[in-house]
Design an enzyme around this catalytic site. Sequence first.
Site, PDB file in Angstrom:
ATOM      1  N   CYS A 118       0.822  -1.199   0.000  1.00  0.00           N
ATOM      2  CA  CYS A 118       0.000   0.000   0.000  1.00  0.00           C
ATOM      3  C   CYS A 118       0.866   1.264   0.000  1.00  0.00           C
ATOM      4  O   CYS A 118       1.539   1.557  -0.973  1.00  0.00           O
ATOM      5  CB  CYS A 118      -0.962  -0.049   1.180  1.00  0.00           C
ATOM      6  SG  CYS A 118      -2.298   1.149   1.117  1.00  0.00           S
ATOM      7  N   HIS A 119       0.888   2.013   1.107  1.00  0.00           N
ATOM      8  CA  HIS A 119       1.709   3.219   1.221  1.00  0.00           C
ATOM      9  C   HIS A 119       3.109   2.917   1.772  1.00  0.00           C
ATOM     10  O   HIS A 119       3.940   3.816   1.851  1.00  0.00           O
ATOM     11  CB  HIS A 119       1.019   4.260   2.098  1.00  0.00           C
ATOM     12  CG  HIS A 119      -0.146   4.925   1.429  1.00  0.00           C
ATOM     13  ND1 HIS A 119      -1.336   4.268   1.193  1.00  0.00           N
ATOM     14  CD2 HIS A 119      -0.300   6.177   0.946  1.00  0.00           C
ATOM     15  CE1 HIS A 119      -2.177   5.087   0.596  1.00  0.00           C
ATOM     16  NE2 HIS A 119      -1.581   6.257   0.422  1.00  0.00           N
ATOM     17  N   GLY A 120       3.380   1.668   2.147  1.00  0.00           N
ATOM     18  CA  GLY A 120       4.701   1.284   2.643  1.00  0.00           C
ATOM     19  C   GLY A 120       5.837   1.649   1.691  1.00  0.00           C
ATOM     20  O   GLY A 120       6.911   2.049   2.129  1.00  0.00           O
TER      21      GLY A 120
END
Length: 190
Positions: A118-120
């Site tokens: 995801c936003h990792g």
Amino acid sequence: MAKKILMIVGDFVEDYEAMVPMQILQTMGHQVDTVCPDKKPGEWVATAIHDFEGHQTYSEKPGHRFAITADFESVSVSEYDALVLPGGRAPEYLRLNDRVIEIVKQFDAEQKPIAAICHGPQILAAAGVLVGKQCSCYPAVQYEVAAGGGQYIQPAASMDSAHTHGHLVTAPAWPAHPAWMRAFLDVLEG
């Protein structure tokens, strides 16, 4: 063979992207240490649950308390076999922490498996480890992947795909958990 895995989290990490991978990895017999800057073992971070309900973007709801099990300040990359970077809102400020960036760079330099979802990948881009690498992520993060020198891999419409590039395993969002964790376990055990 059991591995020791580090997971870096922060307040408003995506609940499913921290809790579910941790449980999957523990089910497989691996040890998962969860750390957060400025938090000690026994403390916790607040999580958020992101859902896809037909709006122009995901919705956000309160999640759970997610336990911190190890001391961030004492992290020694040499003690770990792999790294997991969940998404949510936490990566947007975790990437500003010099020690987080240092840890990520060291895992990458040592070619240890890294799973990000995801936003990792915002953290991966900030650490400069995406140069010349392919990376899947939440579509809104694709510009950071490209700006960080990586090649954005667009997810399937169902958001349930994962992508492996060497020791890096990435995915767009929690619907990809089965594919993401299966690919990460393949790299981890390979």
